[in-house]
Design an enzyme around this catalytic site. Sequence first.
Site, PDB file in Angstrom:
ATOM      1  N   TYR A 119       0.796  -1.226   0.000  1.00 21.23           N
ATOM      2  CA  TYR A 119       0.000   0.000   0.000  1.00 21.23           C
ATOM      3  C   TYR A 119       0.828   1.275   0.000  1.00 21.23           C
ATOM      4  O   TYR A 119       0.458   2.251  -0.633  1.00 21.23           O
ATOM      5  CB  TYR A 119      -0.926   0.027   1.224  1.00 21.23           C
ATOM      6  CG  TYR A 119      -2.012  -1.016   1.192  1.00 21.23           C
ATOM      7  CD1 TYR A 119      -3.252  -0.750   0.624  1.00 21.23           C
ATOM      8  CD2 TYR A 119      -1.794  -2.300   1.706  1.00 21.23           C
ATOM      9  CE1 TYR A 119      -4.242  -1.700   0.574  1.00 21.23           C
ATOM     10  CE2 TYR A 119      -2.783  -3.264   1.662  1.00 21.23           C
ATOM     11  CZ  TYR A 119      -4.007  -2.968   1.094  1.00 21.23           C
ATOM     12  OH  TYR A 119      -4.989  -3.916   1.035  1.00 21.23           O
ATOM     13  N   THR A 184      -1.502  -9.328  -4.439  1.00 18.97           N
ATOM     14  CA  THR A 184      -2.757  -9.842  -3.885  1.00 18.97           C
ATOM     15  C   THR A 184      -3.597  -8.759  -3.205  1.00 18.97           C
ATOM     16  O   THR A 184      -4.778  -8.985  -2.941  1.00 18.97           O
ATOM     17  CB  THR A 184      -2.458 -10.993  -2.907  1.00 18.97           C
ATOM     18  OG1 THR A 184      -1.260 -10.702  -2.160  1.00 18.97           O
ATOM     19  CG2 THR A 184      -2.229 -12.298  -3.656  1.00 18.97           C
ATOM     20  N   GLU A 185      -2.992  -7.590  -2.904  1.00 16.06           N
ATOM     21  CA  GLU A 185      -3.755  -6.441  -2.394  1.00 16.06           C
ATOM     22  C   GLU A 185      -3.020  -5.160  -2.757  1.00 16.06           C
ATOM     23  O   GLU A 185      -1.801  -5.084  -2.632  1.00 16.06           O
ATOM     24  CB  GLU A 185      -3.898  -6.463  -0.866  1.00 16.06           C
ATOM     25  CG  GLU A 185      -4.862  -7.476  -0.301  1.00 16.06           C
ATOM     26  CD  GLU A 185      -5.036  -7.314   1.210  1.00 16.06           C
ATOM     27  OE1 GLU A 185      -4.824  -6.191   1.722  1.00 16.06           O
ATOM     28  OE2 GLU A 185      -5.359  -8.312   1.873  1.00 16.06           O
ATOM     29  N   ASN A 186      -3.780  -4.147  -3.183  1.00 16.17           N
ATOM     30  CA  ASN A 186      -3.248  -2.799  -3.377  1.00 16.17           C
ATOM     31  C   ASN A 186      -4.427  -1.846  -3.504  1.00 16.17           C
ATOM     32  O   ASN A 186      -5.323  -2.077  -4.305  1.00 16.17           O
ATOM     33  CB  ASN A 186      -2.364  -2.730  -4.620  1.00 16.17           C
ATOM     34  CG  ASN A 186      -1.849  -1.315  -4.906  1.00 16.17           C
ATOM     35  OD1 ASN A 186      -2.169  -0.722  -5.927  1.00 16.17           O
ATOM     36  ND2 ASN A 186      -1.057  -0.778  -3.998  1.00 16.17           N
TER      37      ASN A 186
END
Length: 283
Positions: A119, A184-186
């Site tokens: 992030y 896998t997340e951003n």
Amino acid sequence: YVVGHNLIRAHAEVWHLYNETYRAKQGGLISIAINSDWAEPRNPHNQEDIEAAGQYLQFLLGWFAHPIFKNGDYNEVMKTRIQERSLAQGLNRSRLPEFTESEKQRIKGTYDYFGLNHYTTVLTYNINYPAGVQSYDSDRGVASVTDRSWLNSGSVWLKVTPFGFRKLLRWIKEEYNNPPIYVTENGISERGALDLNDTWRMHYYRSYVNEALKAVVLDGVDLRGYTAWTLMDNFEWAVGFDERFGLYQVNFTDPNLPRRPKASARYYSQIINCNGFPDPAMG
């Protein structure tokens, strides 16, 4: 450290179980997703700050990645620092558990790809805690700040720093022998009044995806996939419904929980449909 130790061992057992029992039949991929910021030295001309950035990454991403993606064991930065502080505190051994030789062999290489949650970026510098303090932060010996010029989000810890995304992807490539990477997340959060015109989220995704593209095209990173966090507003850890990461707004006060697309949903769907950035000239 004990929890992390058992997590790594459990991960290895699950990978082997899938590899030996299910892979031939299902043809799937299995791995681990690790969350990490990028760490930049607060003063790039100060050797202590440069070393602090390395320690930050090894204590965060490297804690789990080094055993799995390298040699089955913890990185030397963690092993050395935690042992030295443990002995200075009067203990007869390190607070960081040790893997047996057979466990190292069992853990090493238990991945099909590198799953990355990312992030933001921090600026790091060296800080010496009193010898008696027993904590992760004191073992790491690193403090972090952010640049006041970086754009804010709805989360106090999340500053918009797209340049760090490319640097982290390149660091993973160089540190772990160019593994295939799936992000896998951003994503980015908002807080306060509900606003469907989330231009800041569009800016975040545009700039972060562009840095990922640079990592692939210019740095040779083997990036196979990218996942935005998240499709819709949800219950976000300790902050509950106050911080919203969704491409779709959820009205939590309505028992039917209606969803409405934010401007970013349309923008992100364009990127997917185009398999790249929309061309303004083409509408």
